[in-house]
Design a protein around this motif. Structure first.
Motif, short mmCIF file in Angstrom:
data_model
loop_
_atom_site.label_atom_id
_atom_site.label_comp_id
_atom_site.label_asym_id
_atom_site.label_seq_id
_atom_site.Cartn_x
_atom_site.Cartn_y
_atom_site.Cartn_z
N ASP A 144 -16.37 -31.52 -6.70
CA ASP A 144 -16.11 -32.66 -7.29
C ASP A 144 -17.02 -32.89 -8.58
O ASP A 144 -16.79 -33.58 -9.47
N TYR A 145 -18.35 -32.38 -8.66
CA TYR A 145 -19.10 -32.59 -9.54
C TYR A 145 -18.65 -31.79 -11.19
O TYR A 145 -18.88 -32.30 -12.02
N LEU B 41 -15.16 -32.07 -11.52
CA LEU B 41 -14.36 -33.03 -12.20
C LEU B 41 -15.03 -34.00 -12.70
O LEU B 41 -14.81 -34.84 -13.78
N LEU B 42 -16.31 -34.66 -12.14
CA LEU B 42 -17.03 -35.66 -12.84
C LEU B 42 -17.47 -35.39 -14.35
O LEU B 42 -17.49 -36.03 -15.02
N ARG C 161 -16.14 -33.29 -16.04
CA ARG C 161 -14.87 -33.37 -16.90
C ARG C 161 -14.40 -34.86 -17.48
O ARG C 161 -14.15 -35.17 -18.57
N GLU D 81 -18.70 -26.62 -22.08
CA GLU D 81 -19.77 -27.37 -21.79
C GLU D 81 -19.81 -27.43 -20.12
O GLU D 81 -20.83 -27.34 -19.56
N LYS E 3 -22.86 -25.74 -18.52
CA LYS E 3 -23.92 -26.49 -18.15
C LYS E 3 -23.79 -26.87 -16.58
O LYS E 3 -24.97 -27.14 -16.13
N HIS E 4 -22.50 -26.70 -15.91
CA HIS E 4 -22.54 -27.16 -14.72
C HIS E 4 -22.14 -25.96 -13.68
O HIS E 4 -22.74 -25.72 -12.89
N ARG F 231 -24.51 -22.26 -13.61
CA ARG F 231 -25.86 -22.33 -12.81
C ARG F 231 -25.56 -22.39 -11.38
O ARG F 231 -26.24 -21.70 -10.71
N ASN F 232 -24.60 -23.38 -11.18
CA ASN F 232 -24.37 -23.46 -9.62
C ASN F 232 -23.74 -22.12 -8.91
O ASN F 232 -24.02 -22.00 -7.96
N ILE G 216 -26.84 -19.45 -8.76
CA ILE G 216 -28.05 -19.18 -7.82
C ILE G 216 -27.53 -18.56 -6.62
O ILE G 216 -28.82 -17.91 -6.23
N VAL H 180 -35.31 -21.97 -8.95
CA VAL H 180 -34.16 -22.49 -9.82
C VAL H 180 -33.42 -23.53 -8.97
O VAL H 180 -32.50 -24.37 -9.72
N ASP H 181 -33.43 -23.53 -7.58
CA ASP H 181 -32.59 -24.45 -6.78
C ASP H 181 -33.32 -25.53 -6.33
O ASP H 181 -34.17 -25.36 -5.44
N PRO H 182 -33.27 -26.72 -6.74
CA PRO H 182 -34.11 -28.01 -6.54
C PRO H 182 -33.86 -28.30 -5.22
O PRO H 182 -34.70 -29.02 -4.53
N ARG H 183 -32.86 -27.83 -4.44
CA ARG H 183 -32.57 -28.09 -3.01
C ARG H 183 -33.39 -27.42 -2.05
O ARG H 183 -33.62 -27.91 -0.91
N PHE I 162 -16.13 -41.69 -8.80
CA PHE I 162 -15.41 -40.99 -7.87
C PHE I 162 -15.60 -41.57 -6.19
O PHE I 162 -16.62 -42.19 -6.12
N SER J 85 -20.46 -35.84 -5.83
CA SER J 85 -19.90 -35.93 -7.21
C SER J 85 -20.81 -35.37 -8.38
O SER J 85 -20.66 -35.30 -9.44
#
Lengths: 303, 349
Positions: A201-202, A204-205, A207, A215, A219-220, A223-224, A227, A297-300, B98, B104
């Motif tokens: 979903d992120y 899609l967001l 985009r 980009e 950018k998205h 990185r994901n 990790i 690197v992973d904020p979670r 969304f 999201s």
């Protein structure tokens, strides 16, 4: 964080102690003796055993070994005419580590790029080619790849020196040969992580924000998907840095891998022990380092 | 008031290529969106609501094909745009909220930065500092408390409701003319739902943008939308003002949706549902797509597709029941009560 690292280091020492103990006693279960030369008389054997302390009860040998270990004395090799083990490792480990590091960097960088390209054009031509390459990299043993590289790049094209160790150009062919497997693994891993990430979903967001495909990916998605790769690289790095027997043999490289393997059938106890310890420490330190890096690197992830 | 049309959707068809054949997900959908107004698209899962919104953003999956239709926005047909032209519109003139705030947001990017991203993209020459300042304002606008403290947080540190506010802030960043909200409150607690709806209504008033609001919940629509389009099996089956849909519904599917909304004074002890499932859009049925589930279905429903019958200049329904030759049917008490209320409303005017 500091508390966590200290705790992990404590655990690391405990694990190491267990490994030392287990390895020490398990070596004894192996059939045969270190001194298998048929020309040795029973008297000579006694002298040899006494000289190395092998005539003492096993538990005594164990405590002597552990005691020496704490003073940094890892004994002398049975086979290589009384060379101190520590010197042997000090000479050979850096060679394997250099080769392993080069192969690791080449393999992961190429693998990440290929995985990224494959994921962006899923089922396209490049994806097919890279998929084929990674299947080859995983399924073809390194000695086949090593020999082919030796034959084509070294012998036919005469691009690099055939064997030996010392100059950078001598490291190129073994690095390429050794990087195939990590490259293949990383390609497949990054490809699947990236495909998953790209369908999230992120993305899609991202985009929907009007970002360009480039980009969105850089950018998205990247990185994901990189990790989770860290957890893969830790143990892989430990394996690569501790040397590869086959590659070292093929390219006549004085690394630690060959020595470790040779020491086992020879029952060169001090060498087996020391290399096991080195291997275990490197593996555990790498896993610790990747855990710490992941947390950075992973904020979670919080340690 | 002469209403200014911001967006006109005309005869839109969307197909998805699959191994089994073409899925006709959107079939001949047309609607207008007026400036500052809200159009709600209502329908159950699989009715084509989400595909419609993705088509409006040019974000359909790669296997989608649009054989027919027009999306007129500012005199341009959006369907003719190249990807680079779409990128100038997305997040700038048309933006989207969304459904699931939990997934999201990019989990590895600070929220403030995610809000600033569309600003930097669509405002050439805007500095990063200015974009972050604007992101902070947006966070305050959407009601994020202590925004200056939380601007550098990561999504996992926030609750669903707060994350949805961040998603809304991203959508609003570039003052879009059209805001598409794809079930923005479905994943949230009911109490949070009301807050978010209230906030969206407020924001709409302030920036005068038009909203396409997608939902499966007619209840959410009532106080918020101006027009309602009821979708079924990739088609709009009824279209009208919110009063017309709520108090003078004509399509049996709309009746079913309204009947399945529980109310406090409904005396039934079982919840009402529409029996059956939507048809397979790989092979849409002959005639009226809803016929198989429609207890008022006429013989002709299984043979021939109904046209749109005009109920009023703003109200259309796609059912043979509105044909003068059709027999009179009696819907549920609930619908009859609504019709009665409609008569009273008309009387008041």
């Amino acid at each position: 964080m500091v508390k966590y690292i200290l705790k992990r280091l404590g655990l690391l020492l405990l694990t190491l102690f267990l490994i030392v103990t287990l390895t020490f006693f398990m070596m004894q279960v192996m059939p045969g003796t270190p001194f298998s030369n048929p020309k040795l008389t029973p008297d000579q054997l006694e002298i040899l055993k006494h000289a190395y302390g092998l005539d003492k009860p096993l538990w005594q040998q164990y405590f002597i070994y552990v005691g020496h270990m704490f003073t940094g004395n890892f004994g002398t090799s049975f086979i290589y005419t009384n060379q101190p083990v520590i010197t042997m490792i000090a000479q050979r480990l850096p060679v394997s580590m250099q080769l392993g590091t080069q192969a690791l960097i080449l393999g992961t960088v190429l693998g990440a790029l290929m995985g990224k390209a494959s994921a962006r054009r899923k089922n396209g031509l490049l994806d097919g080619i890279f998929g084929f390459l990674s299947v080859l990299g995983i399924s073809v043993p390194s000695f086949v790849i090593g020999t082919l590289i030796l034959l084509y790049l070294g012998f036919n094209l005469n691009l690099f020196p055939i064997s030996g160790w010392g100059t950078f150009s001598q490291t190129i062919m073994p690095t390429i040969a050794l990087s195939f497997a990590p490259m293949a693994v990383v390609t497949r891993f990054v490809r699947s992580e990236m495909i998953e990430s790209l369908s999230s979903d992120y993305i899609l967001l991202a985009r929907a924000k009007g970002l360009s495909e480039k980009e969105v990916v850089n950018k998205h998605a990247l990185r994901n998907s990189l990790i989770p790769m860290l957890t893969l690289i830790g143990p892989m790095a430990a394996g690569l840095l501790t040397g590869s027997v086959l590659i070292e043999k093929i390219f006549s490289i004085p690394g630690i891998g060959a020595q470790f393997v040779d020491s086992i059938p020879a029952k060169d106890f001090p060498v087996i022990m020391a290399t096991t310890i080195v291997y275990a420490v490197i593996l555990m330190v790498f896993i610790l380092v990747t855990d710490i890096l992941t947390a950075i690197v992973d904020p979670r992830v919080r340690l | 008031m002469a209403e200014e049309k911001v967006l006109e959707v005309k005869n839109l068809h969307v197909n998805f290529h699959t191994y089994a054949g073409d899925v006709k997900a959107i079939r001949n959908v047309s609607f207008d969106l007026e400036k500052g107004q809200t159009l709600a698209i209502v329908g159950e899962s699989g009715s084509g609501k989400s595909v419609t919104t993705k088509t409006l953003m040019g974000l359909n999956a790669k296997n989608a094909e649009i054989p027919e239709g027009e999306l007129l926005f500012k005199g341009r047909n959006l369907l003719d745009l190249k990807e680079e032209e779409w990128q100038k519109i997305r997040g700038n003139e048309i933006s989207m909220i969304f459904q699931d705030p939990m997934t999201s947001l990019d989990p590895t990017m600070r929220i403030g930065k995610q809000i600033a991203e569309p600003l930097l993209k669509h405002n050439k020459g805007m500095s990063k500092a200015d974009a972050m300042k604007r992101a902070l304002e947006l966070m305050q606008q959407v009601g994020i408390p202590d925004a200056e403290v939380h601007i550098n947080d990561y999504p996992h540190q926030w609750s669903g409701g707060m994350r949805q506010r961040a998603v809304i802030a991203i959508a609003l960043a570039a003052d879009p003319e059209i805001l598409i909200a794809d079930e923005p409150t479905t994943a949230l607690d009911v109490t949070i739902q009301a807050q978010i709806m209230h906030m969206m209504a407020e924001l709409q008033e302030r920036i005068n943008s038009s909203i396409v609001f997608i939902t499966h919940d007619l209840g959410v629509v009532a106080g918020f939308a101006h027009k309602v389009a009821v979708m079924y099996a990739g088609e709009i089956v009824e279209y009208g003002t919110v009063e017309e849909i709520f108090y003078n519904p004509q399509h049996p599917y709309t009746w079913g949706l309204l009947d399945s909304m529980p109310t406090v004074d409904s005396s039934v002890d079982r919840l009402v549902s529409i029996p059956g499932t939507p048809p397979d859009l790989l092979n849409p049925p002959k005639g009226d797509a809803f016929a198989a589930r429609n207890k008022f279905a006429l013989a002709i429903d299984f043979e021939e597709e109904p046209p749109y019958f005009e109920v009023s200049p703003t109200h259309f329904a796609k059912t043979w029941l509105l044909d003068p030759r059709a027999p009179k049917v009696t819907p549920s008490d609930n619908i009859l009560a609504r019709w009665k209320r409609w008569e009273e409303l008309k009387g008041d005017k």
